[in-house]
Design a protein around this motif. Structure first.
Motif, PDB file in Angstrom:
ATOM      1  N   ALA A  90      22.813 -18.013  17.110  1.00 18.45           N
ATOM      2  CA  ALA A  90      24.274 -18.171  17.099  1.00 18.45           C
ATOM      3  C   ALA A  90      24.953 -16.949  17.707  1.00 18.45           C
ATOM      4  N   LEU A  91      24.480 -15.764  17.356  1.00 17.87           N
ATOM      5  CA  LEU A  91      25.070 -14.532  17.889  1.00 17.87           C
ATOM      6  C   LEU A  91      24.903 -14.443  19.404  1.00 17.87           C
ATOM      7  N   LYS A  92      23.776 -14.936  19.917  1.00 20.79           N
ATOM      8  CA  LYS A  92      23.538 -14.930  21.363  1.00 20.79           C
ATOM      9  C   LYS A  92      24.397 -15.981  22.076  1.00 20.79           C
ATOM     10  N   LYS A  93      24.614 -17.122  21.420  1.00 19.44           N
ATOM     11  CA  LYS A  93      25.337 -18.242  22.037  1.00 19.44           C
ATOM     12  C   LYS A  93      26.839 -18.032  22.112  1.00 19.44           C
ATOM     13  N   HIS A  94      27.400 -17.321  21.167  1.00 20.34           N
ATOM     14  CA  HIS A  94      28.853 -17.272  21.025  1.00 20.34           C
ATOM     15  C   HIS A  94      29.380 -15.850  21.165  1.00 20.34           C
ATOM     16  N   GLU A  95      30.492 -15.738  21.899  1.00 17.45           N
ATOM     17  CA  GLU A  95      31.169 -14.453  21.998  1.00 17.45           C
ATOM     18  C   GLU A  95      31.847 -14.148  20.682  1.00 17.45           C
ATOM     19  N   LEU A  96      31.521 -13.033  20.119  1.00 16.88           N
ATOM     20  CA  LEU A  96      32.130 -12.657  18.858  1.00 16.88           C
ATOM     21  C   LEU A  96      33.374 -11.830  19.102  1.00 16.88           C
ATOM     22  N   GLY A  97      34.286 -11.987  18.232  1.00 19.82           N
ATOM     23  CA  GLY A  97      35.507 -11.200  18.252  1.00 19.82           C
ATOM     24  C   GLY A  97      35.948 -11.051  16.817  1.00 19.82           C
ATOM     25  N   ARG A  98      37.138 -10.589  16.640  1.00 21.47           N
ATOM     26  CA  ARG A  98      37.625 -10.409  15.273  1.00 21.47           C
ATOM     27  C   ARG A  98      37.705 -11.735  14.538  1.00 21.47           C
ATOM     28  N   GLU A  99      37.802 -12.844  15.281  1.00 20.50           N
ATOM     29  CA  GLU A  99      37.998 -14.132  14.637  1.00 20.50           C
ATOM     30  C   GLU A  99      36.713 -14.931  14.412  1.00 20.50           C
ATOM     31  N   ILE A 100      35.594 -14.514  14.960  1.00 15.46           N
ATOM     32  CA  ILE A 100      34.333 -15.248  14.814  1.00 15.46           C
ATOM     33  C   ILE A 100      33.259 -14.303  14.292  1.00 15.46           C
ATOM     34  N   SER A 101      32.622 -14.713  13.191  1.00 17.87           N
ATOM     35  CA  SER A 101      31.524 -13.908  12.660  1.00 17.87           C
ATOM     36  C   SER A 101      30.490 -14.826  12.018  1.00 17.87           C
ATOM     37  N   PHE A 102      29.287 -14.292  11.870  1.00 17.77           N
ATOM     38  CA  PHE A 102      28.187 -15.018  11.239  1.00 17.77           C
ATOM     39  C   PHE A 102      27.605 -14.162  10.130  1.00 17.77           C
ATOM     40  N   LEU A 103      27.209 -14.805   9.064  1.00 16.20           N
ATOM     41  CA  LEU A 103      26.671 -14.139   7.884  1.00 16.20           C
ATOM     42  C   LEU A 103      25.341 -14.777   7.538  1.00 16.20           C
ATOM     43  N   ARG A 104      24.271 -13.975   7.511  1.00 17.94           N
ATOM     44  CA  ARG A 104      22.971 -14.481   7.101  1.00 17.94           C
ATOM     45  C   ARG A 104      22.908 -14.390   5.594  1.00 17.94           C
ATOM     46  N   SER A 105      23.004 -15.547   4.940  1.00 19.68           N
ATOM     47  CA  SER A 105      23.014 -15.561   3.483  1.00 19.68           C
ATOM     48  C   SER A 105      22.704 -16.956   2.978  1.00 19.68           C
ATOM     49  N   ASP A 106      22.118 -17.005   1.812  1.00 25.61           N
ATOM     50  CA  ASP A 106      21.997 -18.242   1.062  1.00 25.61           C
ATOM     51  C   ASP A 106      23.426 -18.646   0.699  1.00 25.61           C
ATOM     52  N   ILE A 107      23.811 -19.887   0.910  1.00 24.09           N
ATOM     53  CA  ILE A 107      25.204 -20.279   0.645  1.00 24.09           C
ATOM     54  C   ILE A 107      25.579 -20.118  -0.822  1.00 24.09           C
ATOM     55  N   PHE A 108      24.586 -20.103  -1.718  1.00 25.03           N
ATOM     56  CA  PHE A 108      24.861 -19.927  -3.135  1.00 25.03           C
ATOM     57  C   PHE A 108      25.113 -18.466  -3.493  1.00 25.03           C
ATOM     58  N   GLU A 109      24.807 -17.565  -2.547  1.00 20.96           N
ATOM     59  CA  GLU A 109      24.976 -16.136  -2.797  1.00 20.96           C
ATOM     60  C   GLU A 109      25.764 -15.448  -1.683  1.00 20.96           C
ATOM     61  N   ALA A 110      26.635 -16.168  -1.020  1.00 22.62           N
ATOM     62  CA  ALA A 110      27.334 -15.633   0.149  1.00 22.62           C
ATOM     63  C   ALA A 110      28.370 -14.573  -0.200  1.00 22.62           C
ATOM     64  N   HIS A 111      28.785 -14.498  -1.446  1.00 17.54           N
ATOM     65  CA  HIS A 111      29.732 -13.481  -1.898  1.00 17.54           C
ATOM     66  C   HIS A 111      31.038 -13.477  -1.104  1.00 17.54           C
ATOM     67  N   LEU A 112      31.480 -14.662  -0.729  1.00 13.14           N
ATOM     68  CA  LEU A 112      32.804 -14.768  -0.116  1.00 13.14           C
ATOM     69  C   LEU A 112      33.826 -14.763  -1.243  1.00 13.14           C
ATOM     70  N   PRO A 113      34.950 -14.136  -1.035  1.00 13.75           N
ATOM     71  CA  PRO A 113      35.968 -14.093  -2.103  1.00 13.75           C
ATOM     72  C   PRO A 113      36.371 -15.504  -2.542  1.00 13.75           C
ATOM     73  N   HIS A 114      36.514 -15.690  -3.830  1.00 10.16           N
ATOM     74  CA  HIS A 114      36.897 -16.979  -4.398  1.00 10.16           C
ATOM     75  C   HIS A 114      38.199 -17.472  -3.781  1.00 10.16           C
ATOM     76  N   ALA A 115      38.201 -18.735  -3.390  1.00  8.58           N
ATOM     77  CA  ALA A 115      39.380 -19.403  -2.817  1.00  8.58           C
ATOM     78  C   ALA A 115      39.904 -18.699  -1.563  1.00  8.58           C
ATOM     79  N   SER A 116      39.025 -18.055  -0.795  1.00 12.39           N
ATOM     80  CA  SER A 116      39.469 -17.328   0.400  1.00 12.39           C
ATOM     81  C   SER A 116      39.528 -18.208   1.645  1.00 12.39           C
ATOM     82  N   ALA A 117      38.848 -19.344   1.636  1.00 15.56           N
ATOM     83  CA  ALA A 117      38.811 -20.212   2.816  1.00 15.56           C
ATOM     84  C   ALA A 117      39.866 -21.308   2.730  1.00 15.56           C
TER      85      ALA A 117
END
Length: 124
Positions: A90-117
């Motif tokens: 994914a990192l090779k395929k897509h140009e990253l910028g401030r608006e696009i990022s990838f996180l390698r994580s188990d979705i059950f442990e992603a540690h995204l802030p609650h209700a942030s999306a």
């Protein structure tokens, strides 16, 4: 990492790590059905300029081609996948910028802030 007693998530991680460089073949084998599904799902949502979309089990980030308009994306995108191999592709395929990022994580442990999306997407 979140695992069941039989280690199943670890098995999936290993499988997708091995398959990541060839994941594009799934689109060929589906005769375009996967892309049509992704396109329909993504086009059914509206992302505000300051919005956040989290893409769970994002794989190689195939949903991004339907989220971008001329190479830019409204709002921000965070792709989350358990497989390091998938995230690396994914990192090779897509140009990253401030608006696009990838996180390698188990979705059950992603540690995204609650209700942030504003939107959570999963097309796998």
């Amino acid at each position: 990492m979140h695992t069941s007693s039989d280690g199943e998530p670890l098995a999936y991680k290993a499988l997708f790590d091995r398959f990541s460089d060839h994941y594009h073949i799934t689109e060929i084998l589906s005769f375009g059905v996967l892309d049509r599904l992704r396109k329909a799902v993504v086009r059914s949502i509206t992302i505000a300029d300051d919005g956040l979309l989290v893409d769970l089990m994002c794989g190689t980030g195939n949903n991004l081609k339907f989220l971008t308009n001329g190479g830019t994306i409204r709002g921000a995108y965070v792709g989350v996948d358990i497989s390091e191999g998938m995230v690396q592709v994914a990192l090779k395929k897509h140009e990253l910028g401030r608006e696009i990022s990838f996180l390698r994580s188990d979705i059950f442990e992603a540690h995204l802030p609650h209700a942030s999306a504003d939107h959570v997407l999963c097309t796998f």
